[in-house]
Every structure is written in C-alpha cells, then in structure tokens.
Design a protein around this motif. Structure first.
Motif, PDB file in Angstrom:
ATOM      1  N   UNK A 197       0.864  -1.175   0.000  1.00 52.73           N
ATOM      2  CA  UNK A 197       0.000   0.000   0.000  1.00 52.73           C
ATOM      3  C   UNK A 197       0.899   1.222   0.000  1.00 52.73           C
ATOM      4  N   UNK A 198       0.644   2.133  -0.926  1.00 51.51           N
ATOM      5  CA  UNK A 198       1.461   3.344  -1.052  1.00 51.51           C
ATOM      6  C   UNK A 198       0.590   4.559  -0.754  1.00 51.51           C
ATOM      7  N   UNK A 199       1.118   5.442   0.072  1.00 50.61           N
ATOM      8  CA  UNK A 199       0.440   6.677   0.459  1.00 50.61           C
ATOM      9  C   UNK A 199       1.330   7.842   0.056  1.00 50.61           C
ATOM     10  N   UNK A 200       0.739   8.878  -0.553  1.00 47.72           N
ATOM     11  CA  UNK A 200       1.523  10.005  -1.063  1.00 47.72           C
ATOM     12  C   UNK A 200       0.948  11.330  -0.595  1.00 47.72           C
ATOM     13  N   UNK A 201       1.849  12.290  -0.445  1.00 47.12           N
ATOM     14  CA  UNK A 201       1.468  13.681  -0.223  1.00 47.12           C
ATOM     15  C   UNK A 201       2.486  14.531  -0.969  1.00 47.12           C
ATOM     16  N   UNK A 202       2.353  15.846  -0.882  1.00 46.34           N
ATOM     17  CA  UNK A 202       3.356  16.708  -1.511  1.00 46.34           C
ATOM     18  C   UNK A 202       4.667  16.697  -0.724  1.00 46.34           C
ATOM     19  N   UNK A 203       4.665  16.116   0.481  1.00 44.15           N
ATOM     20  CA  UNK A 203       5.854  16.038   1.334  1.00 44.15           C
ATOM     21  C   UNK A 203       6.628  14.737   1.111  1.00 44.15           C
ATOM     22  N   UNK A 204       5.894  13.623   0.992  1.00 44.01           N
ATOM     23  CA  UNK A 204       6.588  12.328   0.933  1.00 44.01           C
ATOM     24  C   UNK A 204       5.724  11.227   0.333  1.00 44.01           C
ATOM     25  N   UNK A 205       6.385  10.095   0.100  1.00 41.95           N
ATOM     26  CA  UNK A 205       5.757   8.865  -0.369  1.00 41.95           C
ATOM     27  C   UNK A 205       6.100   7.786   0.654  1.00 41.95           C
ATOM     28  N   UNK A 206       5.089   7.044   1.106  1.00 43.02           N
ATOM     29  CA  UNK A 206       5.294   5.980   2.082  1.00 43.02           C
ATOM     30  C   UNK A 206       4.827   4.669   1.467  1.00 43.02           C
ATOM     31  N   UNK A 207       5.743   3.707   1.382  1.00 40.52           N
ATOM     32  CA  UNK A 207       5.411   2.366   0.916  1.00 40.52           C
ATOM     33  C   UNK A 207       5.342   1.449   2.126  1.00 40.52           C
ATOM     34  N   UNK A 208       4.229   0.735   2.263  1.00 39.53           N
ATOM     35  CA  UNK A 208       4.076  -0.224   3.354  1.00 39.53           C
ATOM     36  C   UNK A 208       3.911  -1.605   2.727  1.00 39.53           C
ATOM     37  N   UNK A 209       4.678  -2.565   3.210  1.00 44.44           N
ATOM     38  CA  UNK A 209       4.673  -3.915   2.646  1.00 44.44           C
ATOM     39  C   UNK A 209       4.037  -4.865   3.651  1.00 44.44           C
ATOM     40  N   UNK A 210       2.963  -5.517   3.227  1.00 43.55           N
ATOM     41  CA  UNK A 210       2.204  -6.417   4.094  1.00 43.55           C
ATOM     42  C   UNK A 210       2.380  -7.858   3.630  1.00 43.55           C
ATOM     43  N   UNK A 211       2.681  -8.716   4.578  1.00 44.48           N
ATOM     44  CA  UNK A 211       2.844 -10.138   4.292  1.00 44.48           C
ATOM     45  C   UNK A 211       2.068 -10.943   5.327  1.00 44.48           C
ATOM     46  N   UNK A 212       1.448 -12.061   4.892  1.00 48.48           N
ATOM     47  CA  UNK A 212       0.748 -12.906   5.853  1.00 48.48           C
ATOM     48  C   UNK A 212       1.737 -13.777   6.617  1.00 48.48           C
ATOM     49  N   UNK A 213       1.340 -14.170   7.792  1.00 47.21           N
ATOM     50  CA  UNK A 213       2.115 -15.119   8.583  1.00 47.21           C
ATOM     51  C   UNK A 213       1.181 -16.294   8.832  1.00 47.21           C
ATOM     52  N   UNK A 214       1.421 -17.410   8.168  1.00 40.13           N
ATOM     53  CA  UNK A 214       0.509 -18.539   8.251  1.00 40.13           C
ATOM     54  C   UNK A 214      -0.817 -18.172   7.613  1.00 40.13           C
ATOM     55  N   UNK A 215      -1.900 -18.450   8.310  1.00 39.98           N
ATOM     56  CA  UNK A 215      -3.239 -18.144   7.790  1.00 39.98           C
ATOM     57  C   UNK A 215      -3.733 -16.774   8.238  1.00 39.98           C
ATOM     58  N   UNK A 216      -2.914 -16.047   8.979  1.00 33.91           N
ATOM     59  CA  UNK A 216      -3.324 -14.739   9.502  1.00 33.91           C
ATOM     60  C   UNK A 216      -3.391 -13.694   8.389  1.00 33.91           C
ATOM     61  N   UNK A 217      -4.150 -12.640   8.652  1.00 34.25           N
ATOM     62  CA  UNK A 217      -4.270 -11.517   7.721  1.00 34.25           C
ATOM     63  C   UNK A 217      -2.903 -10.851   7.533  1.00 34.25           C
ATOM     64  N   UNK A 218      -2.590 -10.401   6.308  1.00 32.92           N
ATOM     65  CA  UNK A 218      -1.298  -9.737   6.073  1.00 32.92           C
ATOM     66  C   UNK A 218      -1.130  -8.500   6.966  1.00 32.92           C
TER      67      UNK A 218
END
Length: 80
Positions: free
Chosen positions: A28-49
């Motif tokens: 998921x990437x979030x942007x503004x005029x100040x910065x860009x934030x990339x967040x990387x989500x991964x599941x662990x077993x059957x749990x939600x990422x």
C-alpha cells in the motif's frame, strides 16, 4: 506502522494512492506533496497480512525520516 493490517493503515492514513498485490504479498502506497510511504504487508501462516517493512522518501526520491512522513500523511487531505 509495523504490525498494522490494511484496515489499520486506512484508518490512520486514508485511502492508499496505490494498492499492489503479488501473490499473498501486498504493497500500500500513500503520497502527499511532502513524501511517499510504501508499506509492505505479508501474511504469517493463515493470519491476515500485516506490515513487515516500511519505506519513506520525498517525491523526488531523496531520503526522509519515516516518522516525519507518517506525520505529514496523517495531516494530508483525505487522511484521518
């Protein structure tokens, strides 16, 4: 940010500007005029990422402190 699920990120930062899925991974990437934030989500077993890695940069690619970027994104229009 680390440990958040996608719903938690949306509550904090608003809707992502990009949502990329590859297999069970998600960025998921979030942007503004100040910065860009990339967040990387991964599941662990059957749990939600959940966020396992975060990267922040200024729009021109220069480095920026992740905490400063998150603070700027929470204040952007559309953020929570």
């Amino acid at each position: 940010m680390i440990g958040q699920d996608a719903a938690g990120l949306v509550r904090l930062l608003g809707q992502p500007d990009a949502d990329v899925r590859e297999g069970t991974a998600r960025k998921l990437q979030f942007q503004s005029n100040i910065c860009v934030l990339d967040t990387y989500l991964y599941p662990k077993g059957a749990a939600e990422p959940r966020v396992t890695y975060v990267d922040a940069r200024q729009p021109d690619g220069r480095a920026i402190d992740r905490a400063s970027c998150v603070a700027a994104l929470t204040r952007r229009e559309g953020g929570k």
